[in-house]
Design an enzyme around this catalytic site. Structure first.
Site, PDB file in Angstrom:
ATOM      1  N   HIS A   1      -3.972   7.668   2.473  1.00 30.88           N
ATOM      2  CA  HIS A   1      -3.773   6.344   2.324  1.00 30.88           C
ATOM      3  C   HIS A   1      -5.195   5.682   2.627  1.00 30.88           C
ATOM      4  O   HIS A   1      -5.361   6.399   3.270  1.00 30.88           O
ATOM      5  CB  HIS A   1      -2.748   5.256   2.708  1.00 30.88           C
ATOM      6  CG  HIS A   1      -3.287   3.995   2.514  1.00 30.88           C
ATOM      7  ND1 HIS A   1      -3.544   3.605   0.438  1.00 30.88           N
ATOM      8  CD2 HIS A   1      -3.425   2.721   2.757  1.00 30.88           C
ATOM      9  CE1 HIS A   1      -4.141   2.646   1.151  1.00 30.88           C
ATOM     10  NE2 HIS A   1      -3.057   1.415   2.122  1.00 30.88           N
TER      11      HIS A   1
ATOM     12  N   ASN B   1      -9.980   0.718  -0.547  1.00 32.59           N
ATOM     13  CA  ASN B   1      -8.948   0.335  -0.289  1.00 32.59           C
ATOM     14  C   ASN B   1      -8.362   0.212  -1.489  1.00 32.59           C
ATOM     15  O   ASN B   1      -8.489  -1.268  -2.228  1.00 32.59           O
ATOM     16  CB  ASN B   1      -8.202  -0.535   1.298  1.00 32.59           C
ATOM     17  CG  ASN B   1      -6.790  -0.641   1.309  1.00 32.59           C
ATOM     18  OD1 ASN B   1      -5.775  -0.204   0.779  1.00 32.59           O
ATOM     19  ND2 ASN B   1      -5.897  -0.573   2.195  1.00 32.59           N
TER      20      ASN B   1
ATOM     21  N   CYS C   1       0.445  -0.884   0.216  1.00 33.30           N
ATOM     22  CA  CYS C   1       0.347   0.128  -0.085  1.00 33.30           C
ATOM     23  C   CYS C   1       0.964   0.944  -0.066  1.00 33.30           C
ATOM     24  O   CYS C   1       0.410   2.541  -0.239  1.00 33.30           O
ATOM     25  CB  CYS C   1      -0.928   0.251   1.360  1.00 33.30           C
ATOM     26  SG  CYS C   1      -1.824  -1.007   1.246  1.00 33.30           S
TER      27      CYS C   1
HETATM   28  O1  UT7 Z   1      -3.905  -0.855   3.254  1.00 32.39           O
HETATM   29  C1  UT7 Z   1      -2.969  -1.777   4.241  1.00 32.39           C
HETATM   30  C2  UT7 Z   1      -3.440  -1.383   5.849  1.00 32.39           C
HETATM   31  N1  UT7 Z   1      -4.751  -1.793   6.429  1.00 32.39           N
HETATM   32  C3  UT7 Z   1      -5.520  -1.507   6.724  1.00 32.39           C
HETATM   33  O2  UT7 Z   1      -4.790   0.101   7.451  1.00 32.39           O
HETATM   34  C4  UT7 Z   1      -6.541  -2.179   7.868  1.00 32.39           C
HETATM   35  C5  UT7 Z   1      -6.464  -1.167   9.044  1.00 32.39           C
HETATM   36  N2  UT7 Z   1      -7.476  -1.938  10.515  1.00 32.39           N
HETATM   37  C6  UT7 Z   1      -9.043  -1.344  10.319  1.00 32.39           C
HETATM   38  O3  UT7 Z   1      -8.918  -0.709   9.092  1.00 32.39           O
HETATM   39  C7  UT7 Z   1     -10.166  -2.132  11.478  1.00 32.39           C
HETATM   40  O4  UT7 Z   1      -8.729  -2.847  12.010  1.00 32.39           O
HETATM   41  C8  UT7 Z   1     -10.599  -2.766  10.285  1.00 32.39           C
HETATM   42  C9  UT7 Z   1     -11.664  -2.066   9.828  1.00 32.39           C
HETATM   43  C10 UT7 Z   1     -10.241  -4.551   9.563  1.00 32.39           C
HETATM   44  C11 UT7 Z   1     -11.449  -3.923  11.528  1.00 32.39           C
HETATM   45  O5  UT7 Z   1     -12.336  -2.831  12.572  1.00 32.39           O
HETATM   46  P1  UT7 Z   1     -12.096  -3.622  14.162  1.00 32.39           P
HETATM   47  O6  UT7 Z   1     -12.940  -1.960  14.415  1.00 32.39           O
HETATM   48  O7  UT7 Z   1     -10.660  -2.986  14.261  1.00 32.39           O
HETATM   49  O8  UT7 Z   1     -13.311  -4.705  14.679  1.00 32.39           O
HETATM   50  P2  UT7 Z   1     -12.096  -5.526  14.489  1.00 32.39           P
HETATM   51  O9  UT7 Z   1     -11.921  -6.429  13.585  1.00 32.39           O
HETATM   52  O10 UT7 Z   1     -11.972  -5.242  16.636  1.00 32.39           O
HETATM   53  O11 UT7 Z   1     -13.477  -6.815  15.006  1.00 32.39           O
HETATM   54  C12 UT7 Z   1     -15.218  -6.262  15.627  1.00 32.39           C
HETATM   55  C13 UT7 Z   1     -15.869  -6.794  15.586  1.00 32.39           C
HETATM   56  C14 UT7 Z   1     -15.691  -8.445  15.414  1.00 32.39           C
HETATM   57  O12 UT7 Z   1     -16.143  -9.109  16.347  1.00 32.39           O
HETATM   58  P3  UT7 Z   1     -16.213  -9.903  17.689  1.00 32.39           P
HETATM   59  O13 UT7 Z   1     -15.758 -11.075  17.780  1.00 32.39           O
HETATM   60  O14 UT7 Z   1     -16.280  -8.260  18.681  1.00 32.39           O
HETATM   61  O15 UT7 Z   1     -17.182 -10.461  17.986  1.00 32.39           O
HETATM   62  C15 UT7 Z   1     -16.025  -8.975  14.404  1.00 32.39           C
HETATM   63  O16 UT7 Z   1     -15.747  -9.898  14.416  1.00 32.39           O
HETATM   64  O17 UT7 Z   1     -17.063  -7.189  14.250  1.00 32.39           O
HETATM   65  C16 UT7 Z   1     -16.909  -8.182  13.612  1.00 32.39           C
HETATM   66  N3  UT7 Z   1     -16.349  -8.443  12.490  1.00 32.39           N
HETATM   67  C17 UT7 Z   1     -17.484  -7.866  11.096  1.00 32.39           C
HETATM   68  N4  UT7 Z   1     -19.029  -7.509  11.507  1.00 32.39           N
HETATM   69  C18 UT7 Z   1     -18.856  -7.761  10.131  1.00 32.39           C
HETATM   70  C19 UT7 Z   1     -15.199  -8.226  11.454  1.00 32.39           C
HETATM   71  N5  UT7 Z   1     -15.791  -7.615  10.221  1.00 32.39           N
HETATM   72  C20 UT7 Z   1     -16.861  -7.614   9.808  1.00 32.39           C
HETATM   73  C21 UT7 Z   1     -18.186  -7.626   9.309  1.00 32.39           C
HETATM   74  N6  UT7 Z   1     -19.329  -7.279   9.389  1.00 32.39           N
HETATM   75  N7  UT7 Z   1     -17.605  -7.218   7.674  1.00 32.39           N
END
Ligand code: UT7
Length: 319
Positions: A244, A274, A110
């Site tokens: 980004h 992204n 990225c």
């Molecule tokens: O370009 C490369 C660089 N990449 C990035 O910079 C990405 C950086 N990370 C992020 O943007 C965020 O961490 C994400 C968008 C990937 C995830 O967001 P988050 O607020 O950190 O969510 P999380 O991973 O902590 O997950 C929270 C909950 C989980 O459920 P439980 O365990 O709390 O029950 C996940 O299973 O959200 C759940 N979850 C979803 N729910 C509905 C994860 N993906 C989804 C989804 N739909 N698509």
């Protein structure tokens, strides 16, 4: 001697995949994707090749710069994977444009577009080139696990191109890498060798979102702050910040910590998701074509991604 930006172009696939459509593929919702990421739609390649789209972006940039393909002295394409393993996507673009110059790819994930600009800067500094084409494009839909809701809602396909000419628009540029293979990675996939006994893993993107999120926020603030100082400027001198596009919450979080007016941040993640190395050149082309950037403006570009890598630069808009 370094470079100034002469022209911009971009290209995204026609097919649009909405959050609503994704709810029929994985257990997710428009509400979750929008509130956690800011993404509403993404463009996904169906019939188009990377060659068609990168060449389209390159031709638009050449036209905008009023530069002919045979004036190019260098073509660099920032991408994780082109249409071929070999030749490089840059050589494919060169063939389609009918250009006659060195051409190669840079894989900085990225952050790849800033890595490519930094390499181009070296060619200008050594007076090896007068005009260069730098393309950033990724086709993440081809390496996404479409059954994994943690990742498949985040990515889209697309990218853009800049034509650079000799000048002093580039004020500072810096890239970093932190040798990490756990937080974002995609294995190579199967070997064709009948002698290969090693498990290669599925060639899809894996990401520890929460850890990358923390890295992204702290990196953005640190990098932007330092680059502005290195450019001999203050945060008040900055007219546009083009980060980004990984997550609008990452951008908001950096906004809160820096002292640059919030109206100066560019965020188009709702439309494209992204697109990895494609994010920055798409956004640069948008601000150019919509007139949001004006001659003399100081813009900051900032990226982070797999590697883990980062890149940042400050460029005065000389167009
Ligand atoms: O370009 C490369 C660089 N990449 C990035 O910079 C990405 C950086 N990370 C992020 O943007 C965020 O961490 C994400 C968008 C990937 C995830 O967001 P988050 O607020 O950190 O969510 P999380 O991973 O902590 O997950 C929270 C909950 C989980 O459920 P439980 O365990 O709390 O029950 C996940 O299973 O959200 C759940 N979850 C979803 N729910 C509905 C994860 N993906 C989804 C989804 N739909 N698509």
């Amino acid at each position: 001697m370094s470079f100034s930006i002469l022209g911009t172009g971009s290209a995204v696939p026609e097919y649009v995949l909405t959050n609503e459509q994704l709810t029929t593929m994985v257990d997710t919702s428009d509400e979750w994707i929008t509130s956690r990421t800011g993404i509403k739609r993404r463009h996904i390649m169906t019939t188009e090749s990377m060659t068609e789209l990168t060449v389209k972006a390159a031709k638009l940039a050449l036209e905008d710069a009023n530069v002919a393909a045979d004036e190019l002295d260098l073509i660099i394409c920032a991408t994780m994977r082109g249409d071929y393993i070999t030749p490089s996507q840059a050589c494919v673009i060169q063939k389609e444009l009918g250009a006659h110059c060195p051409a190669f790819d840079v894989n900085g994930a990225c952050s790849g577009f800033i890595y490519a600009l930094d390499v181009a800067d070296g060619f200008f500094a050594r007076k090896r080139v007068k005009k260069a084409l730098v393309v950033g494009f990724d086709n993440l839909s081809a390496m996404t696990d479409w059954t994994d809701r943690n990742t498949c809602v985040l990515f889209g396909d697309g990218g853009g191109a800049l034509v650079l000419g000799e000048g002093d628009g580039l004020k500072t540029i810096n890239v970093e890498a932190f040798g990490n293979t756990d937080l974002i990675y995609a294995p190579r996939g199967e070997s064709t060798s009948p002698m290969n006994k090693r498990e290669m893993g599925r060639p899809v993107l894996h990401m520890n979102g929460a850890e990358v999120y923390k890295f992204a926020v702290s990196s953005m603030v640190r990098l932007i702050d330092r680059a502005i100082t290195d450019a001999g400027l203050t945060q008040d001198d900055i007219d546009l910040v083009i980060p980004h596009q990984a997550n609008y919450r990452i951008i908001k979080s950096a906004e809160e910590k820096l002292h640059i007016d919030k109206s100066k941040y560019v965020c188009n993640i709702a439309e494209y998701g992204n697109t990895s190395a494609g994010c920055l050149p798409i956004a640069i082309d948008e601000v150019n074509r919509t007139g949001r950037v004006k001659r003399g403006d100081n813009i900051v570009l900032c990226a982070f991604g797999s590697g883990l890598t980062t890149g940042v630069c400050v460029i005065r808009w000389d167009k």
